[in-house]
Scaffold this motif. Structure first.
Motif, PDB file in Angstrom:
ATOM      1  N   ASP A  49       0.798  -1.230   0.000  1.00 52.03           N
ATOM      2  CA  ASP A  49       0.000   0.000   0.000  1.00 52.03           C
ATOM      3  C   ASP A  49       0.828   1.276   0.000  1.00 52.03           C
ATOM      4  OD1 ASP A  49      -2.326  -1.462  -0.074  1.00 52.03           O
ATOM      5  OD2 ASP A  49      -2.553  -1.497   2.107  1.00 52.03           O
ATOM      6  N   SER A  50       2.144   1.164   0.119  1.00 50.72           N
ATOM      7  CA  SER A  50       2.967   2.371   0.176  1.00 50.72           C
ATOM      8  C   SER A  50       3.509   2.790  -1.188  1.00 50.72           C
ATOM      9  CB  SER A  50       4.136   2.160   1.146  1.00 50.72           C
ATOM     10  OG  SER A  50       5.011   1.165   0.654  1.00 50.72           O
ATOM     11  N   VAL A  51       3.045   2.167  -2.256  1.00 47.46           N
ATOM     12  CA  VAL A  51       3.515   2.493  -3.603  1.00 47.46           C
ATOM     13  C   VAL A  51       3.111   3.923  -3.956  1.00 47.46           C
ATOM     14  CG1 VAL A  51       3.309   1.916  -6.053  1.00 47.46           C
ATOM     15  CG2 VAL A  51       3.308   0.104  -4.340  1.00 47.46           C
ATOM     16  N   LEU A  52       4.062   4.706  -4.442  1.00 46.94           N
ATOM     17  CA  LEU A  52       3.762   6.027  -4.987  1.00 46.94           C
ATOM     18  C   LEU A  52       3.575   5.864  -6.489  1.00 46.94           C
ATOM     19  CD1 LEU A  52       6.303   8.254  -3.046  1.00 46.94           C
ATOM     20  CD2 LEU A  52       3.875   7.903  -2.583  1.00 46.94           C
ATOM     21  N   ILE A  53       2.596   6.581  -7.027  1.00 48.33           N
ATOM     22  CA  ILE A  53       2.199   6.401  -8.413  1.00 48.33           C
ATOM     23  C   ILE A  53       2.162   7.751  -9.116  1.00 48.33           C
ATOM     24  CG2 ILE A  53       0.388   5.517  -9.938  1.00 48.33           C
ATOM     25  CD1 ILE A  53      -0.688   4.004  -7.393  1.00 48.33           C
ATOM     26  N   ALA A  54       2.702   7.773 -10.327  1.00 43.27           N
ATOM     27  CA  ALA A  54       2.553   8.940 -11.197  1.00 43.27           C
ATOM     28  C   ALA A  54       1.913   8.451 -12.491  1.00 43.27           C
ATOM     29  CB  ALA A  54       3.896   9.591 -11.483  1.00 43.27           C
ATOM     30  N   VAL A  55       0.864   9.126 -12.913  1.00 46.35           N
ATOM     31  CA  VAL A  55       0.185   8.802 -14.164  1.00 46.35           C
ATOM     32  C   VAL A  55       0.482   9.927 -15.143  1.00 46.35           C
ATOM     33  CG1 VAL A  55      -2.045   8.411 -15.281  1.00 46.35           C
ATOM     34  CG2 VAL A  55      -1.620   7.498 -12.985  1.00 46.35           C
ATOM     35  N   ASP A  56       1.099   9.581 -16.254  1.00 54.27           N
ATOM     36  CA  ASP A  56       1.519  10.573 -17.248  1.00 54.27           C
ATOM     37  C   ASP A  56       2.276  11.729 -16.593  1.00 54.27           C
ATOM     38  OD1 ASP A  56       0.592   9.124 -19.419  1.00 54.27           O
ATOM     39  OD2 ASP A  56      -1.364  10.097 -19.424  1.00 54.27           O
ATOM     40  N   ASP A  57       3.225  11.366 -15.738  1.00 58.34           N
ATOM     41  CA  ASP A  57       4.145  12.307 -15.078  1.00 58.34           C
ATOM     42  C   ASP A  57       3.502  13.226 -14.043  1.00 58.34           C
ATOM     43  OD1 ASP A  57       6.346  11.312 -16.562  1.00 58.34           O
ATOM     44  OD2 ASP A  57       5.788  12.603 -18.243  1.00 58.34           O
ATOM     45  N   THR A  70      -0.964   7.080 -20.901  1.00 56.02           N
ATOM     46  CA  THR A  70       0.011   6.332 -21.695  1.00 56.02           C
ATOM     47  C   THR A  70       1.140   5.764 -20.857  1.00 56.02           C
ATOM     48  OG1 THR A  70       1.240   8.348 -22.212  1.00 56.02           O
ATOM     49  CG2 THR A  70      -0.468   7.648 -23.787  1.00 56.02           C
ATOM     50  N   SER A  71       1.346   6.327 -19.646  1.00 51.29           N
ATOM     51  CA  SER A  71       2.426   5.811 -18.808  1.00 51.29           C
ATOM     52  C   SER A  71       2.086   5.925 -17.332  1.00 51.29           C
ATOM     53  CB  SER A  71       3.734   6.561 -19.082  1.00 51.29           C
ATOM     54  OG  SER A  71       3.646   7.894 -18.635  1.00 51.29           O
ATOM     55  N   VAL A  72       2.643   4.978 -16.580  1.00 47.03           N
ATOM     56  CA  VAL A  72       2.521   4.972 -15.130  1.00 47.03           C
ATOM     57  C   VAL A  72       3.903   4.699 -14.567  1.00 47.03           C
ATOM     58  CG1 VAL A  72       1.564   3.758 -13.137  1.00 47.03           C
ATOM     59  CG2 VAL A  72       0.131   4.186 -15.125  1.00 47.03           C
ATOM     60  N   ALA A  73       4.309   5.485 -13.585  1.00 50.81           N
ATOM     61  CA  ALA A  73       5.582   5.272 -12.896  1.00 50.81           C
ATOM     62  C   ALA A  73       5.271   4.837 -11.469  1.00 50.81           C
ATOM     63  CB  ALA A  73       6.407   6.550 -12.879  1.00 50.81           C
ATOM     64  N   LEU A  74       5.975   3.812 -11.022  1.00 53.09           N
ATOM     65  CA  LEU A  74       5.787   3.283  -9.671  1.00 53.09           C
ATOM     66  C   LEU A  74       7.098   3.378  -8.908  1.00 53.09           C
ATOM     67  CD1 LEU A  74       3.830   0.062 -10.667  1.00 53.09           C
ATOM     68  CD2 LEU A  74       2.874   2.244  -9.898  1.00 53.09           C
ATOM     69  N   PHE A  75       7.038   3.960  -7.725  1.00 53.61           N
ATOM     70  CA  PHE A  75       8.256   4.084  -6.924  1.00 53.61           C
ATOM     71  C   PHE A  75       7.916   4.049  -5.445  1.00 53.61           C
ATOM     72  CE2 PHE A  75       6.784   8.034  -8.691  1.00 53.61           C
ATOM     73  CZ  PHE A  75       6.759   8.930  -7.641  1.00 53.61           C
ATOM     74  N   PRO A  76       8.876   3.637  -4.629  1.00 51.44           N
ATOM     75  CA  PRO A  76       8.627   3.562  -3.189  1.00 51.44           C
ATOM     76  C   PRO A  76       8.682   4.944  -2.552  1.00 51.44           C
ATOM     77  CG  PRO A  76      10.882   2.938  -3.665  1.00 51.44           C
ATOM     78  CD  PRO A  76      10.209   3.158  -4.990  1.00 51.44           C
ATOM     79  N   PRO A  77       8.122   5.070  -1.353  1.00 52.19           N
ATOM     80  CA  PRO A  77       8.251   6.345  -0.632  1.00 52.19           C
ATOM     81  C   PRO A  77       9.727   6.685  -0.464  1.00 52.19           C
ATOM     82  CG  PRO A  77       6.755   4.866   0.489  1.00 52.19           C
ATOM     83  CD  PRO A  77       7.407   4.079  -0.601  1.00 52.19           C
TER      84      PRO A  77
END
Length: 81
Positions: A49-57, A70-77
């Motif tokens: 549940d701690s995933v940080l998400i960016a949708v199209d930057d 068109t894009s999703v970026a997944l990164f940890p806190p």
């Protein structure tokens, strides 16, 4: 859709990015993370549940729609100092 993995997610998934065809039932950023958890063992062991998400930057929430994205970026806190 292009999914990009950063930091420990990149290492755990064994790749920095991948192009996927999402199932039609995956309509939000949170649903995407859940789909990645269920898709394979690496995803199950990696995402919580701690995933940080960016949708199209743009930083997103679990309920952010993926419609037209068109894009999703997944990164940890992250912490800084």
């Amino acid at each position: 859709m292009r999914i990009e993995y950063f930091a420990k997610f990149r290492e755990a998934m064994g790749r920095s990015a991948e192009d996927v065809a999402l199932p039609t039932a995956v309509g939000s950023a949170g649903m995407l993370v859940e789909w990645l958890r269920e898709r394979d063992e690496a995803g199950h062991a990696t995402f919580d549940d701690s995933v940080l998400i960016a949708v199209d930057d743009v930083m997103a929430q679990a309920d952010t729609s993926l419609d037209g994205a068109t894009s999703v970026a997944l990164f940890p806190p992250m912490t800084g100092g």
